[in-house]
Structures are given as structure tokens and as C-alpha cells.
Design a protein around this motif. Structure first.
Motif, mmCIF file in Angstrom:
data_model
loop_
_atom_site.group_PDB
_atom_site.id
_atom_site.type_symbol
_atom_site.label_atom_id
_atom_site.label_comp_id
_atom_site.label_asym_id
_atom_site.label_seq_id
_atom_site.Cartn_x
_atom_site.Cartn_y
_atom_site.Cartn_z
ATOM 1 N N ILE A 264 -10.746 7.220 31.004
ATOM 2 C CA ILE A 264 -10.184 8.331 31.782
ATOM 3 C C ILE A 264 -10.024 9.565 30.901
ATOM 4 C CG2 ILE A 264 -8.144 9.119 33.049
ATOM 5 C CD1 ILE A 264 -7.739 6.215 33.959
ATOM 6 N N ALA A 265 -9.521 9.362 29.677
ATOM 7 C CA ALA A 265 -9.323 10.487 28.756
ATOM 8 C C ALA A 265 -10.643 11.166 28.406
ATOM 9 C CB ALA A 265 -8.624 9.995 27.487
ATOM 10 N N ILE A 266 -11.664 10.363 28.138
ATOM 11 C CA ILE A 266 -12.983 10.927 27.804
ATOM 12 C C ILE A 266 -13.553 11.672 29.004
ATOM 13 C CG2 ILE A 266 -15.373 10.342 27.202
ATOM 14 C CD1 ILE A 266 -14.162 7.885 25.680
ATOM 15 N N THR A 267 -13.402 11.102 30.193
ATOM 16 C CA THR A 267 -13.905 11.736 31.416
ATOM 17 C C THR A 267 -13.289 13.118 31.613
ATOM 18 O OG1 THR A 267 -14.235 9.578 32.455
ATOM 19 C CG2 THR A 267 -14.145 11.493 33.901
ATOM 20 N N LEU A 268 -11.987 13.216 31.399
ATOM 21 C CA LEU A 268 -11.297 14.497 31.608
ATOM 22 C C LEU A 268 -11.476 15.440 30.433
ATOM 23 C CD1 LEU A 268 -7.915 13.219 33.151
ATOM 24 C CD2 LEU A 268 -10.016 13.920 34.332
ATOM 25 N N GLY A 269 -11.676 14.896 29.230
ATOM 26 C CA GLY A 269 -11.723 15.739 28.046
ATOM 27 C C GLY A 269 -13.104 16.128 27.562
ATOM 28 N N ALA A 270 -14.162 15.526 28.116
ATOM 29 C CA ALA A 270 -15.519 15.877 27.688
ATOM 30 C C ALA A 270 -15.771 17.370 27.895
ATOM 31 C CB ALA A 270 -16.549 15.062 28.462
ATOM 32 N N PRO A 271 -16.348 18.065 26.925
ATOM 33 C CA PRO A 271 -16.560 19.518 27.039
ATOM 34 C C PRO A 271 -17.352 19.935 28.270
ATOM 35 C CG PRO A 271 -16.978 18.762 24.800
ATOM 36 C CD PRO A 271 -16.802 17.532 25.639
ATOM 37 N N SER A 272 -18.268 19.057 28.717
ATOM 38 C CA SER A 272 -19.081 19.363 29.902
ATOM 39 C C SER A 272 -19.565 18.058 30.509
ATOM 40 C CB SER A 272 -20.282 20.232 29.520
ATOM 41 O OG SER A 272 -21.162 19.495 28.674
ATOM 42 N N LEU A 273 -20.085 18.141 31.738
ATOM 43 C CA LEU A 273 -20.640 16.946 32.366
ATOM 44 C C LEU A 273 -21.873 16.452 31.614
ATOM 45 C CD1 LEU A 273 -20.329 17.736 36.188
ATOM 46 C CD2 LEU A 273 -18.949 16.152 34.824
ATOM 47 N N ASP A 274 -22.627 17.380 31.026
ATOM 48 C CA ASP A 274 -23.785 16.984 30.218
ATOM 49 C C ASP A 274 -23.347 16.187 28.994
ATOM 50 O OD1 ASP A 274 -25.945 18.087 31.715
ATOM 51 O OD2 ASP A 274 -25.331 20.094 31.058
ATOM 52 N N ALA A 275 -22.263 16.641 28.352
ATOM 53 C CA ALA A 275 -21.752 15.924 27.185
ATOM 54 C C ALA A 275 -21.256 14.532 27.583
ATOM 55 C CB ALA A 275 -20.622 16.715 26.526
ATOM 56 N N LEU A 276 -20.612 14.447 28.753
ATOM 57 C CA LEU A 276 -20.126 13.155 29.232
ATOM 58 C C LEU A 276 -21.290 12.212 29.494
ATOM 59 C CD1 LEU A 276 -17.669 11.464 30.205
ATOM 60 C CD2 LEU A 276 -18.129 12.362 32.498
ATOM 61 N N ALA A 277 -22.309 12.688 30.194
ATOM 62 C CA ALA A 277 -23.471 11.853 30.499
ATOM 63 C C ALA A 277 -24.214 11.459 29.235
ATOM 64 C CB ALA A 277 -24.408 12.588 31.455
ATOM 65 N N GLY A 278 -24.160 12.321 28.209
ATOM 66 C CA GLY A 278 -24.806 11.993 26.938
ATOM 67 C C GLY A 278 -24.133 10.830 26.240
ATOM 68 N N GLY A 279 -22.842 10.640 26.462
ATOM 69 C CA GLY A 279 -22.131 9.476 25.943
ATOM 70 C C GLY A 279 -21.906 9.443 24.454
ATOM 71 N N ASP A 280 -22.048 10.583 23.765
ATOM 72 C CA ASP A 280 -21.841 10.608 22.309
ATOM 73 C C ASP A 280 -20.356 10.817 22.024
ATOM 74 O OD1 ASP A 280 -21.871 10.910 19.586
ATOM 75 O OD2 ASP A 280 -23.569 12.293 19.544
ATOM 76 N N ILE A 281 -19.622 9.730 22.011
ATOM 77 C CA ILE A 281 -18.170 9.798 21.865
ATOM 78 C C ILE A 281 -17.774 10.281 20.475
ATOM 79 C CG2 ILE A 281 -16.027 8.454 21.971
ATOM 80 C CD1 ILE A 281 -17.423 6.642 24.009
ATOM 81 N N SER A 282 -18.509 9.885 19.453
ATOM 82 C CA SER A 282 -18.191 10.318 18.086
ATOM 83 C C SER A 282 -18.230 11.838 17.974
ATOM 84 C CB SER A 282 -19.177 9.701 17.089
ATOM 85 O OG SER A 282 -19.006 8.314 17.011
ATOM 86 N N THR A 283 -19.238 12.463 18.569
ATOM 87 C CA THR A 283 -19.341 13.920 18.525
ATOM 88 C C THR A 283 -18.174 14.565 19.260
ATOM 89 O OG1 THR A 283 -21.755 13.836 18.369
ATOM 90 C CG2 THR A 283 -20.782 15.893 19.147
ATOM 91 N N MET A 284 -17.797 13.995 20.405
ATOM 92 C CA MET A 284 -16.661 14.529 21.150
ATOM 93 C C MET A 284 -15.383 14.443 20.329
ATOM 94 S SD MET A 284 -17.104 13.417 25.142
ATOM 95 C CE MET A 284 -18.418 12.241 25.313
ATOM 96 N N VAL A 285 -15.175 13.316 19.653
ATOM 97 C CA VAL A 285 -13.982 13.148 18.815
ATOM 98 C C VAL A 285 -13.953 14.184 17.710
ATOM 99 C CG1 VAL A 285 -12.835 11.613 17.162
ATOM 100 C CG2 VAL A 285 -13.689 10.698 19.330
ATOM 101 N N THR A 286 -15.099 14.432 17.098
ATOM 102 C CA THR A 286 -15.181 15.437 16.035
ATOM 103 C C THR A 286 -14.871 16.827 16.580
ATOM 104 O OG1 THR A 286 -16.849 14.107 14.857
ATOM 105 C CG2 THR A 286 -16.682 16.451 14.282
#
Length: 466
Positions: A264-286
Motif C-alpha cells: 500500500i505504501a509503495i502504491t501511494l508513494g511511487a513517483p508515477s504510475l510508470d515507476a510503480l509498474a516498473g517495480g524497481d523498489i530499490s530506486t524508489m527507496v533511494t
């Protein structure tokens, strides 16, 4: 503790001297609820499921991933009740096949065994293949080779004493929960969209339909399915009629929270829907924090994956051990798989038989492995639901065991949902799984069925105190 050889169709103890003389060594009862929960949570490996398998769901389900997981978790509550009742009624390392064999019949037990073997052989390499991605901050190595290395290391660990492994995997489990918790905090503190997207699923290309959610349930069941490990360990648990259901339900609850909250946190916090679909969680955390935090999370995830591989090898070796004890194979194979290490008490040849092919499977296409596993898990849960329907007939009706609420409505509802999920699965995965099942059925017809007194005699270890 004594081993009672019972025919699944009549429940009568088999006292044939030739069978009892060949009885294999017994697994030791050495773990309770805490140890069992640590091992089972490690097999569910919520963080590695979150970071290795969930990204693929983000790619196909977008913001509907959390909703799909919620539906799967609700379904798993009913499945967990089935496992709890059957696991205390039939506390065997054989897990699903022993439960189905004793409540429905030997052939049903064999079909359950085949689906379990598919799951237990494929899941560890699928998880292990994600290791390289999360070790990339410190080392770059081919993912397939890294997965094979992890499988070999997990096999070596699986040869050790079960109690020692419970604490080793417990330490790793703490680290993976910390990583998942950190991701959840960072995601919620950097929200980019409202919570409404959780119930109105979106992808970069538009909305996600209800049928897509149904298709995604097979993968969601795969993500949450590790709670069933408790029944594989039932033979090594103290007072299984109390320990097994507690372990199953605690594991499902804790594991679901560790997976769902960060999703849920990743879904709401992903910078964009493209970033969410990309699934690169490490990059999002950084992006949410800094490179040091991203590296820490990545290393914790890598440890979680290694942890999962260790526990899965332990679990899977017990399945092979149990099948050999129950005379599923030609006698030389039975003797090998049921051989226990004198020092550690582990089925060492069965452990090697799980780990080495697992390392080889790391070089097979992961997409195909994922699809086959989703189908096999769905079929396996169907076998468990059918077994649950037979859990209160004849002598089972008065046996001491955990009894699920809302029986038989729960297993019937599970079967209905699973049938629809199966109908919507990928044809290639259905063909592979169906083909393997047909070959196994032929083995039953021509080898096991003609030898009812010497092959596939499903045993149920029972506690003398009970």
C-alpha cells in the motif's frame, strides 16, 4: 512417539512385520510455536515475496495489486483453517498429500503430492533468482549464476539441525521485517496519490478491469502461500494439535501484514504510475531517502531471499523424506530419501535432491516458472479443500484436532473461487502443469496402484502422550 501405518481408505493400522521392519528413522519433535512460526514466516518470506514477486504484480495490476492481495488473504484465511484442521488431524511431514490421502483416498493423496512437488521444487529458485538485483550495490553478477549459488548455500544450511536453523532464519527474518517496515514508512511519508486508487485500480495505460484482478489472484496466492509450511513441520512440533493451528494462523496474519502494508505504501508513494509498474523498489527507496538507505534495504532483501531459500530447502527435503517413508518410489530410492544424518537428524540425501535441481532450475525462464507455480499452488489448495470436506467422516469425525468454523461452507467456497481462478490462467502454464500431472497419474496406474501393500502406504506419526 510411534509411527502408525494406516491405509487412507480404511484407517486400520497395518501390522505387517515386513513393513514395520523396514520402518525408517523418525524425525525428532524439537520445536514449538515460536520456532515453528520463525521457520514458517521465513518460508512465507514476506519481504522476499514483497521485493521479488510483487514487482511483477505491479506491472500487470498497477495500483490494484493491494486489492488483489487483500482478496487473496481473505481466501487464505479459509485455506489456513483447512490446513489447521487437516494438519492436526494428520500431523505428517508429507503435508498436503498425507492429509488428502487419509481423508479422501490414496490417489487423491498422490495428486496432491505432485502439485506439492511442483511448488516445492520451483519456488526456491524463483526466489533465489532475485538475489543479484539486490546485491548490485556491492557486487555485479549474473542473476542466474547468483541464484544457483544461493541454492547451493541454502542446501548446505539445510543439512544442519532444524533447531539451529530456526534461530539462524529467525535473525534473518528480523532484518527483512526491518527492511519492509522502512519501505512502508518511506512510502507513506512520500505519498503522490490518494487512497482511492487502491479500490479503483490504474495502470499507465488506463484502468485495471475486474477480470485482470481475478487472473492476478494466482500470483497473489503464490505470494502469500508460505504459511502452509507449518503442516510440513508438524511431525517435528511438540503437541501438534495445539502448535500447528497457532503457527499457521500467526504466520498468515504476520506475513500478510508485512507484505500488504508496504505494498500500500509503495502504491501511494511511487513517483508515477510508470515507476510503480516498473517495480524497481530499490530506486524508489533511494529517491525517498538516500543511497545509503537504499543500499541497506537492498542488502536486507538479499538476506531475506537467502533466508527463504534455506527454509524452503528444509521444508522440501521433508516432503521427499516423507514420500520415501511412505514407499512412493522403487526401494533403493526410498532408502536414500529416508536416510537421516546421524549428527543432525536431517534427511541429508533428500536435502541434496531438492537443492541441486533447484540450482539447475535457476537457468530456466523465470516467467514460465512463475506461471507454473501459480497454477500448481491453485491446484494444491483445491486438493486441500477437497481433503477438508472429508475430514469429518468415519473415524476422523471423533479424532482430536482443531476444527474450523463454518465447515463445510468454507472449503466449498474455496473450491468455487479456485475453479474460476484456474479457468483464467495462462494456457502454457496449464499445459505444463497438466502434462506433469498426467505423467504422474500414469505412474500411479502402472506402478503404485497395483502394489497397495508395499507402495504408497501413507504413515501418520502420533505422539504417545496424545
Amino acid at each position: 512417539m510411534t509411527d502408525i501405518l494406516r491405509r487412507p481408505d480404511d484407517g486400520i493400522a497395518d501390522s505387517a512385520p515386513s513393513i514395520e521392519a523396514a520402518e525408517p528413522q523418525k524425525l525428532k519433535r524439537s520445536i514449538g510455536v515460536v520456532g515453528g512460526t520463525l521457520l514458517t514466516l521465513s518460508c512465507l518470506t514476506p519481504a522476499s515475496s514483497l521485493f521479488v514477486i510483487v514487482p511483477a504484480s505491479f506491472a500487470t495490476l498497477g495500483t490494484g495489486t493491494a486489492l488483489t492481495l487483500v482478496i487473496a488473504i481473505v481466501l487464505c484465511v479459509g485455506v489456513a483453517w483447512c490446513y489447521s484442521e487437516l494438519g492436526t488431524l494428520v500431523p505428517s511431514a508429507g503435508g498436503e498429500y498425507a492429509m488428502a490421502g487419509h481423508t479422501v483416498g490414496r490417489f487423491a493423496g498422490w495428486l496432491a503430492f505432485i502439485q506439492a512437488i511442483l511448488v516445492v521444487m520451483i519456488v526456491p529458485p524463483v526466489i533465489a533468482l532475485g538475489t543479484a538485483q539486490y546485491l548490485s550495490p556491492i557486487v555485479h553478477i549474473d542473476p542466474k549464476l547468483m541464484g544457483a549459488i544461493v541454492m547451493v548455500a541454502a542446501t548446505v544450511m539445510g543439512l544442519l539441525d532444524l533447531r539451529a536453523n530456526a534461530w539462524i532464519t529467525g535473525i534473518f527474518l528480523v532484518l527483512e521485517v526491518i527492511a519492509a517496515g522502512l519501505v512502508a514508512v518511506l512510502g507513506f511519508s512520500h505519498t503522490h496519490r490518494s487512497a482511492s486508487v487502491l479500490v479503483h485500480p490504474e495502470l499507465p495505460g488506463g484502468h485495471v478491469g475486474g477480470l485482470t484482478i481475478v487472473v492476478g489472484l494466482a500470483a497473489a496466492l503464490f505470494i502469500t502461500q508460505g504459511f502452509s509450511t507449518a503442516v510440513y513441520l508438524a511431525e517435528e512440533m511438540d503437541t501438534p494439535h495445539r502448535t500447528v493451528p497457532r503457527t499457521v494462523l500467526w504466520t498468515l496474519g504476520i506475513g500478510s501484514a508485512v507484505i500488504l502494508i508496504p505494498v500500500i505504501a509503495i502504491t501511494l508513494g511511487a513517483p508515477s504510475l510508470d515507476a510503480l509498474a516498473g517495480g524497481d523498489i530499490s530506486t524508489m527507496v533511494t529517491q525517498w531517502s538516500n543511497s545509503a538507505v537504499g543500499t541497506f534495504v537492498s542488502l536486507c532483501i538479499a538476506l531475506a531471499i537467502i533466508n527463504a531459500a534455506i527454509v524452503m530447502v528444509i521444508q522440501n527435503s521433508r516432503v521427499l523424506y516423507s514420500s520415501a517413508r511412505d514407499k512412493a518410489w522403487p526401494e533403493p530410492v526410498n532408502r536414500a530419501f529416508s536416510n537421516l544424518s546421524k549428527r543432525y537428524g536431517s534427511p541429508w540425501i533428500a536435502t541434496l535432491a531438492v537443492g541441486i535441481p533447484g540450482a539447475a532450475l535457476c537457468f530456466v525462464d523465470m516467467t514460465l516458472l512463475n506461471l507454473i507455480t501459480g497454477v500448481a499452488v491453485t491446484l494444491l489448495y483445491a486438493c486441500v479443500a477437497v481433503a477438508a470436506l472429508g475430514s469429518r467422516r468415519a473415524h476422523h469425525k471423533e479424532a482430536k484436532a482443531f476444527r474450523m468454523p463454518l465447515w463445510p461452507a468454507v472449503p466449498i467456497a474455496i473450491l468455487a473461487v479456485l475453479a474460476f481462478v484456474m479457468y483464467e490462467q495462462d494456457n502454457k502454464a496449464l499445459l505444463w502443469t497438466g502434462g506433469i500431472t498426467v505423467v504422474a497419474a500414469l505412474y500411479w496406474v502402472f506402478y503404485l496402484r497395483p502394489r497397495p501393500d508395499t507402495r504408497w502406504i501413507i504413515t501418520v506419526p502420533e505422539d504417545e502422550k496424545a
